[in-house]
Design an enzyme around this catalytic site. Structure first.
Site, short mmCIF file in Angstrom:
data_model
loop_
_atom_site.label_atom_id
_atom_site.label_comp_id
_atom_site.label_asym_id
_atom_site.label_seq_id
_atom_site.Cartn_x
_atom_site.Cartn_y
_atom_site.Cartn_z
N GLU A 12 -2.82 24.93 26.96
CA GLU A 12 -1.92 23.71 27.37
C GLU A 12 -0.53 24.17 28.09
O GLU A 12 0.33 23.41 27.82
CB GLU A 12 -1.58 22.88 26.08
CG GLU A 12 -2.67 22.07 25.46
CD GLU A 12 -3.21 20.86 26.53
OE1 GLU A 12 -2.27 20.38 26.87
OE2 GLU A 12 -4.18 20.69 26.63
N TYR A 19 -14.27 20.11 27.77
CA TYR A 19 -13.53 19.72 28.96
C TYR A 19 -13.12 21.00 29.57
O TYR A 19 -12.47 22.05 29.16
CB TYR A 19 -11.95 19.13 28.22
CG TYR A 19 -11.14 18.84 29.14
CD1 TYR A 19 -11.22 17.16 29.55
CD2 TYR A 19 -10.38 19.37 29.84
CE1 TYR A 19 -10.52 16.79 30.58
CE2 TYR A 19 -9.09 18.79 30.72
CZ TYR A 19 -9.48 17.41 31.02
OH TYR A 19 -8.69 16.83 31.80
N GLN A 57 14.93 37.88 2.28
CA GLN A 57 15.38 36.47 2.20
C GLN A 57 15.83 36.10 3.62
O GLN A 57 15.38 35.13 4.16
CB GLN A 57 16.75 36.39 1.32
CG GLN A 57 16.56 36.21 -0.22
CD GLN A 57 17.82 36.33 -0.78
OE1 GLN A 57 18.78 35.99 -0.29
NE2 GLN A 57 17.71 36.66 -2.01
N TYR A 98 0.66 11.61 32.55
CA TYR A 98 1.35 12.38 31.36
C TYR A 98 1.26 12.09 30.06
O TYR A 98 1.39 13.03 29.33
CB TYR A 98 2.62 12.07 31.93
CG TYR A 98 3.25 12.65 33.28
CD1 TYR A 98 2.57 13.47 34.18
CD2 TYR A 98 4.77 12.69 33.51
CE1 TYR A 98 3.23 13.95 35.30
CE2 TYR A 98 5.19 13.21 34.60
CZ TYR A 98 4.52 13.70 35.77
OH TYR A 98 5.26 14.31 36.68
#
Lengths: 440, 216
Positions: A423, A138, A330, A277
């Site tokens: 993206e 793509y 931690q 969308y």
């Protein structure tokens, strides 16, 4: 290791119960086990040399070989209807964090063919895609333009005399740049290009374009294509560049489920502008899940190692202390565990919302889409950033050994941090969310 | 915002909190009596203040500037508002999601502790926003830090089992440090021996470059 055993015995809850909740049920966990056993039973998937010791070319070759075997066995190994659940897991077990020559073929090329074609186009292409007669990718992003799609420079100009589109890269900044597997593997690409017909510009539209010969795999005349070179991570994939020199494709190669161009060159608008969308929301929910799992891996490594590693003898003669007992350690690691779950559960919720919205969409109801689109953009942005920072904290928590590729951290980080820019670059995404919030 | 202020806005659930009224003071009072609602309310308050604040500034700037210039001028704050919008969603969703856990009471309790640590760690990292207009007092800010310490202590004995619940096989994790059996050191040595540089004891580079240098 006795320290790890001691830790496991000390826990106050049933690990399986928590695991079932995290993964969505007993059945899902059982399937994970079956898929792992399947992969480990196949000699083709035996990992001889760890991938981090291979050169780029060796990595590409090994991943290409694995991709063929992986897709051959796919129907035996996974439930085909759960491509993004079982499928992604199956792929992760075989490919690790390196991807491969067919990665975009299944994640982007196939869904685009399924969702954006007319019935006739679907008949022509789907069989070829599924049987792997062609390999696709793509191609949207260009050297000069990423997230701002409206300014893409590649053109597709309709010529009614020949009933063809002329695909062209007017300058070097129009070169398609980054698509996975575009460089050396793919024979076809879905190309996003500015549509011109009847003297008018209609914005970016998708076209299916053959780029390599199906016999000798050489680039076709009018096509310049290649690999973009080594990257921070995912180096088993041949991310590519692509330039067109007045390259002609038939009119039928424009994907016409929504917008259309007639033989005479008349443009027909889609019914709903916002329909595009939906798939972005879905891809982002997959991304958020994938990102969360990288942080899950990083926090697993850091937590286990912090239980194994001993450093500093606080009371002389009592032996060195497990580093997990240090409060600073931690604070470095445990919040990463909590983030993992916050993000993982958000990904599940967004996917479910997407399915709900998709149902409404089939009745033409696009009411919820803007909020969900905006939320998924924002989540992608916040999650990918916090995951990459969290992985880095986990790496640092392992001291010098975290710097070695033996730790897994360099690969995990390089893989995950890519999510901050693909993206949609994160800040651009946040500004899109802000636009929607201001409108609200 | 104008519609929200006049009480006429219809909002989707995701944005619904924008319609709620601001609260002057947080009711956070440490871990004792802590409920998800208190934490959710605090995040929504901060997000709402950010969104409304940036909206006012945007409206002000738009009086003298074209919209795109006004938007660009305050884009840092716009991004901040977006982040808090998302963070508020993440906290609310985290608690809502784990409330559906049908496992044993101890697992549910553990998930609430994990979610609380998530929220408090985020508050600690963005404390300035919570202290604004004295929504949090200094004493509440101190309690955030103490609550985080308490939760870290509670999670300490559970940590290895929690990450085991992620269910990574060694194949998927691909890490010598994170091996399930914990046999890290011997396997680090085995891993290193696979390095290409270890294929022979003396490399060509020594004969070509370093050796001649030392013999000069």
């Amino acid at each position: 290791n006795p320290d790890l055993t001691k830790e496991r015995k000390a826990a106050s809850f049933d690990v399986n119960q928590l695991s079932e909740f995290i993964h969505g049920g007993k059945e899902v966990l059982a399937r994970r086990k079956e898929i792992l056993e399947f992969v480990e039973s196949k000699p083709e998937f035996k990992q001889e040399t760890p991938i981090e010791f291979l050169s780029r070319e060796e990595r590409y070759e090994q991943q290409a070989k694995n991709a063929v075997a992986m897709t051959e066995y796919a129907t035996d190994a996974i439930d085909g209807s759960d491509f993004f659940g079982e499928g992604m897991y199956y792929q992760q077990l075989i490919m690790g964090r390196d991807l491969h020559a067919l990665s975009l073929h299944y994640v982007m090329f196939l869904p685009t063919i399924q969702n954006q074609t007319t019935e006739e186009q679907l008949d022509k292409w789907l069989g070829l895609v599924i049987t792997r007669g062609i390999a696709g990718t793509y191609a949207q992003t260009e050297l000069g333009h990423g997230t701002n799609l409206s300014q893409l420079e590649t053109t597709a100009t309709y010529d009614p005399k020949t009933e063809e589109f002329v695909i062209h890269s007017p300058k070097v900044s129009a070169a398609k740049w980054w698509p996975g597997a575009l460089g050396k593997s793919s024979t076809h690409a879905i190309v996003m290009a500015q549509l011109y017909t009847d003297g008018q510009k209609y914005g970016p539209h998708p076209f299916i374009v053959q780029i390599r010969d199906l016999e000798d795999h050489k680039p076709l005349k009018g096509i310049t294509v290649g690999d973009i070179g080594p990257k921070l991570g995912i180096n088993g994939s041949d991310n590519g560049f692509l330039l067109f020199n007045n390259y002609r494709i038939p009119r039928e190669n424009m994907l016409m489920r929504y917008s259309k161009v007639t033989k005479e060159g008349k443009y027909i608008h889609p019914k709903h502008q916002k329909l595009g969308y939906g798939s972005m929301v879905f891809v982002r929910s997959i991304m958020i899940r994938d990102q969360s799992l990288q942080l899950a891996a990083a926090s697993t490594i850091a937590t286990r190692y912090a239980a194994v590693r001993r450093q500093g003898e606080l009371v002389p003669g009592k032996g060195e202390v497990q580093i997990i007992d240090y409060r600073t350690q931690q604070l470095r690691i445990f919040p990463q565990i909590t983030k993992t779950l916050a993000f993982l559960f958000a990904a599940s919720e967004v996917r479910d919302l997407y399915l709900k919205v998709t149902e409404q969409l089939s009745d033409g109801n696009v009411e919820l889409l803007p909020e969900l689109h905006s939320l998924s953009s924002g989540l992608k942005s916040v999650v990918s950033w916090e995951v990459s920072q969290g992985i880095e904290q986990c790496r640092l928590a392992c001291g010098g050994h975290g710097y070695s590729q033996a730790s897994g951290f360099p690969e995990i980080y390089a893989y995950a941090v890519g999510g901050c820019t693909y993206e949609g670059e994160n800040i651009v995404m946040l500004l899109q969310v802000a636009r929607q919030l201001m409108k609200t | 915002v104008a519609k929200i202020k006049s009480g006429n806005a219809k909002l989707a659930q995701i944005d619904g909190y924008l319609k709620a009224f601001n609260v002057n003071r947080s009711s956070f009072n440490g871990l004792t009596g802590l409920t998800p609602q208190i934490l959710i309310q605090d995040f929504e308050q901060v997000a709402r203040i950010q969104v409304f604040g940036v909206y006012s500034r945007l409206a002000e700037l738009k009086r003298t500037l074209p919209e795109h210039e006004a938007f660009n001028k305050i884009s840092i704050d716009l991004c901040r508002a977006s982040r808090w919008h998302v963070k508020a969603y993440l906290v609310k969703n985290f608690f809502a999601y784990i409330s559906r856990c049908s496992g044993a009471e101890r697992v549910k309790q553990l998930l609430v502790e994990i979610a609380s640590l998530y929220a408090l760690d985020q508050i600690s990292a963005g404390l300035a926003h919570f202290l604004r207009n004295q929504y949090y007092s200094q004493s509440q800010a101190d309690q955030v830090k103490m609550s985080i310490e308490t939760l870290l202590e509670r999670l300490r004995p559970e940590a290895v089992a929690i990450v085991d619940a992620f269910d990574f096989s060694d194949r998927e994790l691909h890490s010598v440090l994170g091996r399930r059996d914990g046999n890290v050191y011997e396997n680090l040595l085995k891993w290193a021996q696979q390095s290409q540089l270890n294929k022979s004891d003396v490399l060509d580079a020594y004969h070509k470059h370093l050796g001649p240098m030392m013999k000069e």
